[in-house]
Design a protein around this motif. Structure first.
Motif, PDB file in Angstrom:
ATOM      1  N   ILE A   1     -17.549  16.154   3.248  1.00 25.31           N
ATOM      2  CA  ILE A   1     -16.139  15.916   3.578  1.00 25.31           C
ATOM      3  C   ILE A   1     -15.976  14.525   4.190  1.00 25.31           C
ATOM      4  CG2 ILE A   1     -14.231  16.657   5.068  1.00 25.31           C
ATOM      5  CD1 ILE A   1     -15.318  19.569   4.675  1.00 25.31           C
ATOM      6  N   ALA A   2     -16.825  14.191   5.142  1.00 26.65           N
ATOM      7  CA  ALA A   2     -16.756  12.877   5.788  1.00 26.65           C
ATOM      8  C   ALA A   2     -16.994  11.753   4.785  1.00 26.65           C
ATOM      9  CB  ALA A   2     -17.766  12.798   6.933  1.00 26.65           C
ATOM     10  N   GLY A   3     -17.977  11.929   3.933  1.00 28.73           N
ATOM     11  CA  GLY A   3     -18.273  10.906   2.930  1.00 28.73           C
ATOM     12  C   GLY A   3     -17.134  10.703   1.961  1.00 28.73           C
ATOM     13  N   GLN A   4     -16.483  11.776   1.569  1.00 27.98           N
ATOM     14  CA  GLN A   4     -15.370  11.678   0.622  1.00 27.98           C
ATOM     15  C   GLN A   4     -14.199  10.891   1.223  1.00 27.98           C
ATOM     16  OE1 GLN A   4     -15.506  12.534  -2.474  1.00 27.98           O
ATOM     17  NE2 GLN A   4     -17.255  13.893  -2.531  1.00 27.98           N
ATOM     18  N   GLY A   5     -14.048  10.942   2.530  1.00 22.75           N
ATOM     19  CA  GLY A   5     -12.955  10.231   3.195  1.00 22.75           C
ATOM     20  C   GLY A   5     -13.017   8.726   3.040  1.00 22.75           C
ATOM     21  N   THR A   6     -14.165   8.214   2.638  1.00 21.33           N
ATOM     22  CA  THR A   6     -14.273   6.764   2.456  1.00 21.33           C
ATOM     23  C   THR A   6     -13.417   6.271   1.289  1.00 21.33           C
ATOM     24  OG1 THR A   6     -16.248   6.929   1.055  1.00 21.33           O
ATOM     25  CG2 THR A   6     -16.598   6.723   3.439  1.00 21.33           C
ATOM     26  N   VAL A   7     -13.032   7.182   0.385  1.00 22.54           N
ATOM     27  CA  VAL A   7     -12.143   6.790  -0.720  1.00 22.54           C
ATOM     28  C   VAL A   7     -10.860   6.192  -0.149  1.00 22.54           C
ATOM     29  CG1 VAL A   7     -10.741   7.644  -2.641  1.00 22.54           C
ATOM     30  CG2 VAL A   7     -13.082   8.477  -2.352  1.00 22.54           C
ATOM     31  N   CYS A   8     -10.241   6.886   0.789  1.00 22.93           N
ATOM     32  CA  CYS A   8      -8.977   6.387   1.345  1.00 22.93           C
ATOM     33  C   CYS A   8      -9.166   5.240   2.330  1.00 22.93           C
ATOM     34  CB  CYS A   8      -8.154   7.521   1.960  1.00 22.93           C
ATOM     35  SG  CYS A   8      -7.194   8.383   0.690  1.00 22.93           S
ATOM     36  N   LEU A   9     -10.337   5.127   2.932  1.00 20.73           N
ATOM     37  CA  LEU A   9     -10.596   3.931   3.740  1.00 20.73           C
ATOM     38  C   LEU A   9     -10.446   2.693   2.866  1.00 20.73           C
ATOM     39  CD1 LEU A   9     -13.732   4.795   5.928  1.00 20.73           C
ATOM     40  CD2 LEU A   9     -11.453   4.179   6.749  1.00 20.73           C
ATOM     41  N   GLU A  10     -11.080   2.719   1.705  1.00 22.34           N
ATOM     42  CA  GLU A  10     -10.992   1.589   0.771  1.00 22.34           C
ATOM     43  C   GLU A  10      -9.610   1.485   0.143  1.00 22.34           C
ATOM     44  OE1 GLU A  10     -14.188   1.293  -2.065  1.00 22.34           O
ATOM     45  OE2 GLU A  10     -15.614   2.147  -0.633  1.00 22.34           O
ATOM     46  N   PHE A  11      -9.015   2.622  -0.206  1.00 24.11           N
ATOM     47  CA  PHE A  11      -7.713   2.646  -0.863  1.00 24.11           C
ATOM     48  C   PHE A  11      -6.644   2.003   0.028  1.00 24.11           C
ATOM     49  CE2 PHE A  11      -4.763   5.815  -3.320  1.00 24.11           C
ATOM     50  CZ  PHE A  11      -4.239   4.772  -4.064  1.00 24.11           C
ATOM     51  N   VAL A  12      -6.578   2.429   1.276  1.00 23.11           N
ATOM     52  CA  VAL A  12      -5.585   1.884   2.208  1.00 23.11           C
ATOM     53  C   VAL A  12      -5.814   0.388   2.412  1.00 23.11           C
ATOM     54  CG1 VAL A  12      -4.811   1.931   4.625  1.00 23.11           C
ATOM     55  CG2 VAL A  12      -5.101   4.075   3.365  1.00 23.11           C
ATOM     56  N   GLU A  13      -7.065  -0.014   2.575  1.00 20.52           N
ATOM     57  CA  GLU A  13      -7.393  -1.431   2.748  1.00 20.52           C
ATOM     58  C   GLU A  13      -6.943  -2.256   1.539  1.00 20.52           C
ATOM     59  OE1 GLU A  13     -11.509  -3.826   2.594  1.00 20.52           O
ATOM     60  OE2 GLU A  13     -11.385  -2.389   4.256  1.00 20.52           O
ATOM     61  N   GLN A  14      -7.226  -1.769   0.345  1.00 22.79           N
ATOM     62  CA  GLN A  14      -6.856  -2.503  -0.864  1.00 22.79           C
ATOM     63  C   GLN A  14      -5.340  -2.570  -1.052  1.00 22.79           C
ATOM     64  OE1 GLN A  14      -9.047  -0.711  -4.075  1.00 22.79           O
ATOM     65  NE2 GLN A  14     -11.012  -1.406  -3.278  1.00 22.79           N
ATOM     66  N   VAL A  15      -4.638  -1.503  -0.769  1.00 26.37           N
ATOM     67  CA  VAL A  15      -3.171  -1.513  -0.899  1.00 26.37           C
ATOM     68  C   VAL A  15      -2.575  -2.504   0.098  1.00 26.37           C
ATOM     69  CG1 VAL A  15      -1.064  -0.142  -0.572  1.00 26.37           C
ATOM     70  CG2 VAL A  15      -2.977   0.788  -1.884  1.00 26.37           C
ATOM     71  N   ARG A  16      -3.082  -2.507   1.309  1.00 21.67           N
ATOM     72  CA  ARG A  16      -2.578  -3.464   2.310  1.00 21.67           C
ATOM     73  C   ARG A  16      -2.819  -4.906   1.845  1.00 21.67           C
ATOM     74  NH1 ARG A  16      -4.749  -0.434   7.812  1.00 21.67           N
ATOM     75  NH2 ARG A  16      -2.896   0.873   8.094  1.00 21.67           N
ATOM     76  N   GLU A  17      -3.994  -5.148   1.279  1.00 19.45           N
ATOM     77  CA  GLU A  17      -4.347  -6.481   0.808  1.00 19.45           C
ATOM     78  C   GLU A  17      -3.474  -6.911  -0.376  1.00 19.45           C
ATOM     79  OE1 GLU A  17      -8.166  -8.183  -1.497  1.00 19.45           O
ATOM     80  OE2 GLU A  17      -8.609  -7.295   0.465  1.00 19.45           O
ATOM     81  N   ILE A  18      -3.247  -6.016  -1.315  1.00 13.12           N
ATOM     82  CA  ILE A  18      -2.503  -6.349  -2.534  1.00 13.12           C
ATOM     83  C   ILE A  18      -0.991  -6.301  -2.324  1.00 13.12           C
ATOM     84  CG2 ILE A  18      -2.002  -5.569  -4.898  1.00 13.12           C
ATOM     85  CD1 ILE A  18      -4.990  -4.617  -4.953  1.00 13.12           C
ATOM     86  N   ALA A  19      -0.501  -5.227  -1.696  1.00 13.23           N
ATOM     87  CA  ALA A  19       0.945  -5.019  -1.564  1.00 13.23           C
ATOM     88  C   ALA A  19       1.503  -5.511  -0.234  1.00 13.23           C
ATOM     89  CB  ALA A  19       1.281  -3.546  -1.746  1.00 13.23           C
TER      90      ALA A  19
END
Length: 171
Positions: free
Chosen positions: A6-24
Motif C-alpha cells: 500500500i505504501a509503495g503504491q502511493g508513490t504513483v501520486c507523489l510523482e503524479f502531483v509533482e508532475q502536474v504542478r510542474e506542467i500545469a
C-alpha cells in the motif's frame, strides 16, 4: 492488504502531483483511481490526502459487474462479492475485493465511487489505444470510463471547482 505494498503504491501520486504542478502550475482537483483489492487505490488515497488535503476529490472507479467497493461504501460496511456474482468482467484485474487494511481508507477518505458498464469500459480502453497510442488493459480503462460517464460529468463540474482531473491508469 500488505501495508508495505500500500505504501509503495502511493508513490504513483507523489510523482503524479509533482508532475502536474510542474506542467500545469496548479494542483489536481479530482483524481480517479480504479479499485479492486485496493492496494493501489489505498496508497494513493493516503498520499493525495497528505499532499492536497480535502481540496482534492478522490473518486474510485469500479466495473458494475465487480461492485463490492461501491456497495461497501454505500452501506458503510465491508462487503465481498455477492455469492451469485460470476465475476464476469473484462476488467479482470479488479476482481479482488477490499480487505481489513484497505476498507477503512476507502470508508474514511474517499469522496465517491462510480461504477461503469462493460461497454463503457471497452469504449474507454479503445479510446486510449486509438488517441493516445498507449496499450492499456481494460482495468485501466475503468478510470477513463468514469471520467467520460455522464453522471460523473454532471456531478463534478467546472462551476463546482473541478477543472483538472487526473486518472490513474493501472495494470
Amino acid at each position: 492488504e500488505d501495508p508495505r505494498v500500500i505504501a509503495g503504491q502511493g508513490t504513483v501520486c507523489l510523482e503524479f502531483v509533482e508532475q502536474v504542478r510542474e506542467i500545469a502550475g496548479k494542483d489536481l482537483d479530482a483524481v480517479i483511481i480504479p479499485v479492486g483489492g485496493d492496494g493501489l487505490a489505498s496508497g494513493n488515497i493516503i498520499c493525495l490526502r497528505g499532499l492536497l488535503g480535502d481540496k482534492v476529490k478522490i473518486i474510485l472507479a469500479e466495473p458494475s459487474e465487480l461492485d463490492d467497493a461501491k456497495r461497501s461504501f454505500t452501506e458503510g460496511k465491508l462487503l465481498k462479492h455477492s455469492p451469485d456474482n460470476q465475476l464476469n468482467s473484462v476488467a479482470d484485474g479488479l476482481k479482488t475485493t477490499l480487505g481489513p487494511n484497505t476498507w477503512p481508507v476507502v470508508r474514511d477518505l474517499v469522496d465517491d465511487i462510480f461504477t461503469v458498464s462493460e461497454e463503457e469500459i471497452l469504449r474507454a480502453t479503445k479510446l486510449v489505444w486509438e488517441r493516445l497510442k498507449v496499450a492499456i488493459e481494460p482495468s485501466a480503462g475503468v478510470g477513463v470510463a468514469v471520467a467520460r460517464n455522464t453522471e460523473f460529468n454532471q456531478k463534478y463540474t467546472r462551476d463546482k471547482g473541478i477543472e483538472n482531473v487526473g486518472i490513474i491508469l493501472c495494470g
